[in-house]
Design a protein around this motif. Structure first.
Motif, PDB file in Angstrom:
ATOM      1  N   LYS A 119     -40.704  40.408  23.102  1.00 34.77           N
ATOM      2  CA  LYS A 119     -40.589  39.565  22.096  1.00 34.77           C
ATOM      3  C   LYS A 119     -39.016  38.839  22.712  1.00 34.77           C
ATOM      4  N   SER A 120     -38.472  39.197  23.519  1.00 30.57           N
ATOM      5  CA  SER A 120     -37.180  38.950  24.450  1.00 30.57           C
ATOM      6  C   SER A 120     -37.953  38.058  25.355  1.00 30.57           C
ATOM      7  N   THR A 121     -39.010  38.588  26.240  1.00 26.96           N
ATOM      8  CA  THR A 121     -40.472  37.698  27.669  1.00 26.96           C
ATOM      9  C   THR A 121     -40.032  36.168  26.614  1.00 26.96           C
ATOM     10  N   THR A 122     -41.009  36.371  25.782  1.00 25.70           N
ATOM     11  CA  THR A 122     -41.190  35.063  24.727  1.00 25.70           C
ATOM     12  C   THR A 122     -39.943  34.030  24.448  1.00 25.70           C
ATOM     13  N   PHE A 123     -39.170  34.803  24.524  1.00 24.78           N
ATOM     14  CA  PHE A 123     -37.763  34.283  23.890  1.00 24.78           C
ATOM     15  C   PHE A 123     -37.033  33.210  25.016  1.00 24.78           C
ATOM     16  N   LYS A 124     -37.868  34.288  25.812  1.00 28.18           N
ATOM     17  CA  LYS A 124     -36.737  33.272  26.948  1.00 28.18           C
ATOM     18  C   LYS A 124     -37.335  32.712  28.072  1.00 28.18           C
ATOM     19  N   THR A 125     -38.398  32.673  27.386  1.00 29.75           N
ATOM     20  CA  THR A 125     -39.646  31.471  27.907  1.00 29.75           C
ATOM     21  C   THR A 125     -40.004  30.386  27.037  1.00 29.75           C
ATOM     22  N   LEU A 126     -39.696  30.186  25.676  1.00 28.94           N
ATOM     23  CA  LEU A 126     -39.306  28.893  25.130  1.00 28.94           C
ATOM     24  C   LEU A 126     -37.615  28.205  25.180  1.00 28.94           C
ATOM     25  N   CYS A 127     -36.885  28.898  25.882  1.00 30.67           N
ATOM     26  CA  CYS A 127     -35.832  27.946  25.814  1.00 30.67           C
ATOM     27  C   CYS A 127     -35.596  27.573  27.263  1.00 30.67           C
ATOM     28  N   GLY A 128     -36.346  27.907  28.084  1.00 30.72           N
ATOM     29  CA  GLY A 128     -36.667  28.215  29.688  1.00 30.72           C
ATOM     30  C   GLY A 128     -35.979  28.961  30.580  1.00 30.72           C
ATOM     31  N   LEU A 129     -35.940  29.956  30.023  1.00 28.70           N
ATOM     32  CA  LEU A 129     -35.114  31.003  31.517  1.00 28.70           C
ATOM     33  C   LEU A 129     -36.106  31.374  32.235  1.00 28.70           C
ATOM     34  N   LEU A 130     -37.202  31.596  31.609  1.00 29.43           N
ATOM     35  CA  LEU A 130     -38.294  31.739  32.532  1.00 29.43           C
ATOM     36  C   LEU A 130     -39.177  31.100  32.594  1.00 29.43           C
ATOM     37  N   THR A 131     -40.764  30.707  33.810  1.00 28.76           N
ATOM     38  CA  THR A 131     -41.373  29.413  33.767  1.00 28.76           C
ATOM     39  C   THR A 131     -42.615  30.669  33.001  1.00 28.76           C
ATOM     40  N   PRO A 132     -43.143  30.086  32.359  1.00 27.61           N
ATOM     41  CA  PRO A 132     -45.022  30.088  32.109  1.00 27.61           C
ATOM     42  C   PRO A 132     -45.544  30.745  32.986  1.00 27.61           C
ATOM     43  N   THR A 133     -46.198  31.861  32.511  1.00 25.04           N
ATOM     44  CA  THR A 133     -47.315  31.464  34.103  1.00 25.04           C
ATOM     45  C   THR A 133     -49.061  30.615  33.904  1.00 25.04           C
ATOM     46  N   SER A 134     -49.123  30.821  32.300  1.00 28.95           N
ATOM     47  CA  SER A 134     -50.235  30.027  31.339  1.00 28.95           C
ATOM     48  C   SER A 134     -49.939  29.864  29.716  1.00 28.95           C
ATOM     49  N   GLY A 135     -50.335  28.789  29.842  1.00 32.03           N
ATOM     50  CA  GLY A 135     -50.382  28.618  28.137  1.00 32.03           C
ATOM     51  C   GLY A 135     -48.912  27.187  28.247  1.00 32.03           C
ATOM     52  N   THR A 136     -48.943  26.886  26.821  1.00 30.61           N
ATOM     53  CA  THR A 136     -47.386  26.129  27.205  1.00 30.61           C
ATOM     54  C   THR A 136     -46.781  25.517  26.017  1.00 30.61           C
ATOM     55  N   GLY A 137     -45.258  25.645  26.236  1.00 31.86           N
ATOM     56  CA  GLY A 137     -44.526  25.666  25.343  1.00 31.86           C
ATOM     57  C   GLY A 137     -43.696  24.328  25.233  1.00 31.86           C
ATOM     58  N   ALA A 138     -43.077  24.165  24.147  1.00 27.70           N
ATOM     59  CA  ALA A 138     -42.251  23.472  23.314  1.00 27.70           C
ATOM     60  C   ALA A 138     -41.052  22.993  23.140  1.00 27.70           C
ATOM     61  N   VAL A 139     -40.135  22.169  23.007  1.00 27.45           N
ATOM     62  CA  VAL A 139     -38.938  22.449  22.092  1.00 27.45           C
ATOM     63  C   VAL A 139     -38.681  20.507  21.697  1.00 27.45           C
ATOM     64  N   VAL A 140     -38.466  20.592  20.493  1.00 30.42           N
ATOM     65  CA  VAL A 140     -38.248  18.895  19.619  1.00 30.42           C
ATOM     66  C   VAL A 140     -39.828  17.787  20.841  1.00 30.42           C
TER      67      VAL A 140
END
Length: 570
Positions: free
Chosen positions: A355-376
């Protein structure tokens, strides 16, 4: 044989003009778990350190196993509040170090280590560095090190902080086994469901003893004053805010579609405009809040000052197949969810689940290996700077500058968010007022009590009035009153259109979420409203009225059963 493992009478501890303990008495009995509860700064850690012989009292009499503190160390086990082991040593090396310090005979070590590694289920991880363990494993290792030499008195300073419900239950079961061997346990805790299980409880506030007795005695004080309200037309948060502003109500929490309220002594039930009201069984937490004078009111000045976030029609936070790998290890796999404006979305899961990895990826602290995330609408891969500018982030551990004053920290974040001088001045003044930081503005942030550190961290995250707020276990280790104040502020912000993504190990906080997703072994194993997850757990485990903690455990156990059956079939 001593009748009490530890006794303190007329205990006083001063730090200059500050009185941390004021005429406190306490007795810890052999073979029992004695609970020590109270808000942040109540004096719990100070009391435990005095019993452990780490500091001397200013006044009063203290005996530990019939001796002065510090003279019974051979029979004393102590687990501090913060992880106090060596993260660059392995599990077994930490045990060896503690065995050396405690003077354990080398001939006894292998048998002792085997017993403790089996007891804590850490045998398969004994060659792993302590710093690489999950939060629950670290706490188990801390307990094992405190038990290297079997004690007669075990002092535990908030051992459940930052640990998931499964690990907390395992810790509790392990300590329960120790009392069966006659060991006296003093357990300091911020989790009041744990306090409810203790044989005897001491409640401290501002250094003074407010309650001393079995937990049920405190619960019985508020019998008949707890109600459960359902069938109201408004949103849950709005209804709770209005209810808490009623003079008859001194505390309230959300439970699924219901709101649970504690009434003032002698007060009648308010008129809730046709909503259904029924009596509810009181809990220790209700008695705790009542004896402290009640929780916060509903309306709060932060929401009144905050801008209204406009409705744009696009998702506030979005994850599409979001995956993060570290080498061959997949920490988060194929995360899929969309969070609209003005919703609280919770990420739940055991320590190390992803969950923390997912969280940090979504707020830009980690770069996703695959897939996409967006904020507003800002893609994390192609517009990460814009995405980060649109959110406020509150880290799991206090991450501000401890050597800077409160004012300097706020000034720094105003600059980081590119606020002009006049806007920054107004924002700093507003945060000081809303979070009651005025008298501490020139104090170094590192010296603040935990509750005030939390206020400062949230204030820093809100300086630029972001539309999205990321909260990573924001109330870990914080007492129930401070947690209620925190969620009162968050509820007010959500009513202004702010979107919140939160991780938490407090299952009662998950009830504040509009939806939650349960992450386990890097996968989403269940997503829905708290009521939907509880209903699913009730079906799986045959539970009549499950709590969120029951649902958390039942869903994980069912996932493990299915996986084991699939593996066996293959």
């Amino acid at each position: 044989m001593v009748s009490s493992a530890a006794v303190a009478e007329g205990l006083v501890k001063r730090f200059g003009e500050i009185v941390a303990l004021d005429d406190v008495r306490i007795a810890v009995s052999p073979g029992q778990i004695t609970g020590l509860v109270g808000p942040d700064g109540a004096g719990k850690t100070t009391l435990i350190r005095i019993l452990a012989g780490l500091m001397a009292p200013s006044e009063g009499k203290v005996t530990v196993l019939g001796k002065a503190p510090g003279e019974a160390l051979d029979d004393l086990g102590y687990m501090p509040q913060r992880f106090g082991l060596y993260e660059d040593l392995t599990v077994r090396e930490n045990l060896t170090l503690y065995a050396e310090v405690r003077g354990l005979d080398r001939a006894e070590r292998d048998a002792a280590f085997d017993r403790l590694l089996d007891f804590t289920d850490l045998k398969r991880f004994q060659d792993r560095l302590a710093g690489k363990l999950s939060g629950g494993m670290k706490q188990k290792l801390g307990l094992a090190c405190a038990l290297v030499k079997t004690p007669k008195l075990l002092l535990l300073d908030e051992p459940g902080v930052g640990v998931d419900p499964i690990s907390r239950r395992e810790l509790w079961a392990m300590v329960g086994e120790l009392t069966g061997e006659g060991i006296g346990v003093l357990w300091s805790t911020a989790y009041l469901d744990e306090a409810e299980k203790c044989d005897h409880v001491y409640l401290l506030n501002e250094g003074r003893l407010l309650f001393d007795g079995p937990p049920r005695t405190l619960t019985e004080r508020i019998a008949g004053r707890v109600i459960r309200v359902t069938g109201f037309a408004e949103r849950r948060r709005r209804f709770l805010t209005k209810a808490l502003d009623d003079e008859a109500v001194i505390d309230g929490t959300i439970q699924g579609r219901a709101v649970r309220l504690l009434l003032k002594a002698g007060a009648g039930v308010p008129d809730f405009g046709g909503a259904r009201v029924e009596k509810a069984a009181p809990r220790f937490e209700d008695g705790f809040i009542d004896i402290l004078g009640g929780g916060p009111r509903g309306s709060n000045p932060l929401a009144a000052r905050y801008r209204t976030i406009p409705e744009t029609g696009e998702a506030a936070i979005e994850a599409k197949g979001l995956t993060k790998r570290f080498g061959d290890f997949t920490a988060a796999s194929d995360m899929q969810f969309t969070i609209p404006r003005g919703e609280i979305f919770g990420l739940l899961g055991p320590n190390g689940a992803g969950k923390s990895t997912t969280f940090k990826t979504l707020c830009g602290l980690l770069t996703p290996t695959s897939g996409t995330g967006a904020v507003v609408g800002h893609d994390l891969r192609h517009a990460a700077t814009d995405a980060r500018a649109s959110l406020g982030y509150m880290a799991q551990k206090f991450s501000l500058y401890g050597d800077l004053s409160v004012r300097q920290n706020l000034d720094f974040f105003a600059g980081a968010y590119d606020l002009d001088r006049e806007t920054a001045r107004r924002a700093i003044d507003a945060m000081a007022d809303v979070f009651q930081l005025g008298s501490r503005m020139e104090v170094n942030a590192g010296t603040l009590p935990l509750g005030f550190k939390q206020r400062l961290a949230l204030a820093a995250a809100l300086m630029h009035e972001p539309p999205v707020l990321f909260l990573d276990e924001p109330t870990s280790g914080v007492d129930p009153v401070s947690r209620r104040e925190f969620w009162s502020l968050i509820n007010g912000l959500v009513e202004k259109g702010v979107t919140v993504l939160v991780t938490t190990h407090f299952m009662d906080e998950a009830e504040y979420c509009d939806r939650v997703t349960l992450i386990y072994r890097a996968e989403q194993i269940a997503t829905g409203t708290p009521d939907e997850l509880k209903a699913k757990a009730a079906e799986l485990a045959g539970l009549g009225d499950p709590t969120m903690e029951d649902a958390f455990i039942a869903l994980i156990e069912d996932f493990d059963r299915v996986r084991a059956a699939d593996a066996e079939a293959a």
